[in-house]
Design a protein around this motif. Structure first.
Motif, PDB file in Angstrom:
ATOM      1  N   ALA A  45       0.512  -2.128  11.421  1.00 17.13           N
ATOM      2  CA  ALA A  45       1.178  -1.595  10.584  1.00 17.13           C
ATOM      3  C   ALA A  45       0.713  -0.481   9.364  1.00 17.13           C
ATOM      4  N   ILE A  46      -0.822  -0.176   9.774  1.00 14.40           N
ATOM      5  CA  ILE A  46      -1.219   0.818   9.002  1.00 14.40           C
ATOM      6  C   ILE A  46      -0.651   1.904   9.572  1.00 14.40           C
ATOM      7  N   ALA A  47      -0.570   2.402  10.892  1.00 10.14           N
ATOM      8  CA  ALA A  47       0.074   3.889  12.330  1.00 10.14           C
ATOM      9  C   ALA A  47       1.372   3.291  11.216  1.00 10.14           C
ATOM     10  N   ARG A  48       2.137   2.553  11.263  1.00 11.24           N
ATOM     11  CA  ARG A  48       3.376   2.842  11.344  1.00 11.24           C
ATOM     12  C   ARG A  48       4.006   3.645  10.180  1.00 11.24           C
ATOM     13  N   ARG A  90      -4.166  -3.335  22.109  1.00 12.47           N
ATOM     14  CA  ARG A  90      -3.676  -4.007  21.023  1.00 12.47           C
ATOM     15  C   ARG A  90      -2.233  -2.960  20.715  1.00 12.47           C
ATOM     16  N   ASN A  91      -2.744  -2.030  20.120  1.00 17.17           N
ATOM     17  CA  ASN A  91      -2.184  -1.241  19.801  1.00 17.17           C
ATOM     18  C   ASN A  91      -2.142   0.263  20.804  1.00 17.17           C
ATOM     19  N   ARG A  92      -2.068   0.492  21.329  1.00 19.20           N
ATOM     20  CA  ARG A  92      -2.104   0.935  22.649  1.00 19.20           C
ATOM     21  C   ARG A  92      -0.750   2.218  22.674  1.00 19.20           C
ATOM     22  N   HIS A  93      -0.003   1.400  22.090  1.00 14.65           N
ATOM     23  CA  HIS A  93       1.405   1.955  22.506  1.00 14.65           C
ATOM     24  C   HIS A  93       1.811   3.477  21.386  1.00 14.65           C
ATOM     25  N   TYR A  94       0.470   3.258  20.411  1.00 14.24           N
ATOM     26  CA  TYR A  94       0.189   4.090  19.010  1.00 14.24           C
ATOM     27  C   TYR A  94      -0.445   5.551  19.334  1.00 14.24           C
ATOM     28  N   ILE A 109      -3.983   6.468  16.757  1.00 18.74           N
ATOM     29  CA  ILE A 109      -4.609   6.332  16.265  1.00 18.74           C
ATOM     30  C   ILE A 109      -5.963   6.272  16.954  1.00 18.74           C
ATOM     31  N   LYS A 110      -7.504   6.183  15.809  1.00 19.11           N
ATOM     32  CA  LYS A 110      -8.415   7.050  16.820  1.00 19.11           C
ATOM     33  C   LYS A 110      -9.642   5.401  16.349  1.00 19.11           C
ATOM     34  N   MET A 165       0.887  -1.418   0.097  1.00 17.50           N
ATOM     35  CA  MET A 165      -0.039  -0.306  -0.272  1.00 17.50           C
ATOM     36  C   MET A 165       1.193   1.239  -0.498  1.00 17.50           C
ATOM     37  N   ASP A 166       0.756   2.103  -0.577  1.00 18.61           N
ATOM     38  CA  ASP A 166       1.481   3.901  -0.609  1.00 18.61           C
ATOM     39  C   ASP A 166       0.580   4.210   0.110  1.00 18.61           C
ATOM     40  N   ILE A 167       0.830   4.360   1.290  1.00 18.05           N
ATOM     41  CA  ILE A 167       1.058   4.935   2.292  1.00 18.05           C
ATOM     42  C   ILE A 167       2.163   6.281   2.800  1.00 18.05           C
ATOM     43  N   LYS A 168       2.247   7.307   2.931  1.00 16.93           N
ATOM     44  CA  LYS A 168       3.127   8.443   3.382  1.00 16.93           C
ATOM     45  C   LYS A 168       3.349   8.461   5.158  1.00 16.93           C
TER      46      LYS A 168
END
Length: 308
Positions: A92-95, A116-120, A123-124, A71-74
């Motif tokens: 993976a998307i959040a990174r 699972r992703n609480r350290h990011y 994310i909302k 996926m082309d995600i910047k």
């Protein structure tokens, strides 16, 4: 009407109190407790070794994240993940992204995503039906990973699949990208005797779904036609193998299997089957042909919103 789990905010403004989608209370509670108590991925591995049920593997395996790689995600992009579930690919998307807004029908599944992703910090999660949630911004990227096939479950329309694409189109910025990961109606595994992934009966998709099924997958050309009809352009296909759920390799229109590519017969399928032929040998026989594009078990489709 909100909750903070670590750095992740869950917004319950549009939640009607009912978790419509459920993979089984015992499985979901097991996964929720695992991600809540775990400190790293090794804790997930211990659980997967102790509990060999496919839904546990499906929810906890890091292999799920591979579908995000093409996926082309910047880093400057905002992403809307529709149907984020228990967060298997959200991290993976959040990174890759600057910001990730998630939508899911289920409170329990959304809480699992948050733990699972609480350290990011980017994310909302909105809990509720996508069609009822009022978003105030547009996005650079929208993902529908294992979601599009269920559109008639949750989209009130005589043409739910077309309506889902129109809704996603509305929330994309000009030249924004939509990614759809979905099973191929004509996947080679189905001809070989595997049960249809959603209905659990062989040949259902090939013979044609009926209204009672409330789920629908598509051929390559059908997906392309739906996207063009909904004003998307620059449609590009990736081919996850063995499927989009647990991809170990991802081919594309620009990079198809070579003569030394290896196809194994059995990979990551959870439903009992009948065996008509060896899928690995059949895929090998299709190397170097255009026909192989139409017979991969899954697609990852990239489509671009027209700039207006």
């Amino acid at each position: 009407m909100a909750e903070m789990i670590g750095n992740v905010k869950l917004d319950y403004t549009f939640y009607d109190g009912e978790d419509v989608y459920n993979e089984g209370d015992d499985v979901e509670e097991k996964v929720l407790q695992t991600v809540k108590d775990s400190t790293d991925y090794y804790d997930y591995l211990k659980v997967m070794l102790e509990d060999n049920r496919y839904p546990v593997l499906y929810q906890l395996s890091r292999q799920r994240e591979n579908i995000v790689e093409p996926m082309d995600i910047k880093k400057t992009d905002s992403v809307l993940e529709i149907g984020a579930g228990m967060g298997a690919v959200t991290g993976a998307i959040a990174r890759k992204a600057g910001r990730v807004d998630c939508i899911d029908l289920s409170k329990r599944r959304s809480q699992a995503n948050a733990y699972r992703n609480r350290h990011y910090t980017n994310i909302k999660i909105y809990v509720g039906n996508f069609q009822k949630i009022k978003l105030e911004q547009k996005y650079d990227v929208i993902t529908l990973i294992g979601v599009f096939e269920y559109s008639q479950h949750y989209i009130k329309s005589d043409e739910p699949y077309e309506m889902m694409l129109k809704e996603t189109y509305k929330y994309l910025k000009p030249n924004g990208k939509l990614y759809i990961a979905i099973e191929n109606k004509l996947g080679l595994k189905y001809f070989a005797g595997r049960a249809e992934d959603h209905i659990g009966v062989p040949y259902v998709g090939i013979e044609g779904y009926n209204k009672e099924h409330k789920v629908k997958t598509f051929t390559r050309s059908q997906l392309e036609h739906l996207l063009i009809k909904s004003s998307f352009k620059d449609i590009f296909f990736y081919y996850p193998y063995p499927d989009y759920k647990m991809p170990i390799e991802i081919y594309s229109d620009k990079y198809l299997p070579r003569s030394d590519s290896y196809f194994k017969e059995d990979y990551n399928f959870d439903i009992d089957r009948i065996k008509i032929f060896d899928e690995g040998k059949a895929f090998d026989s299709l190397k170097g042909t255009d026909e192989i594009k139409s017979m991969f078990n899954s697609f990852l489709v990239e489509a671009v919103k027209e700039e207006k």
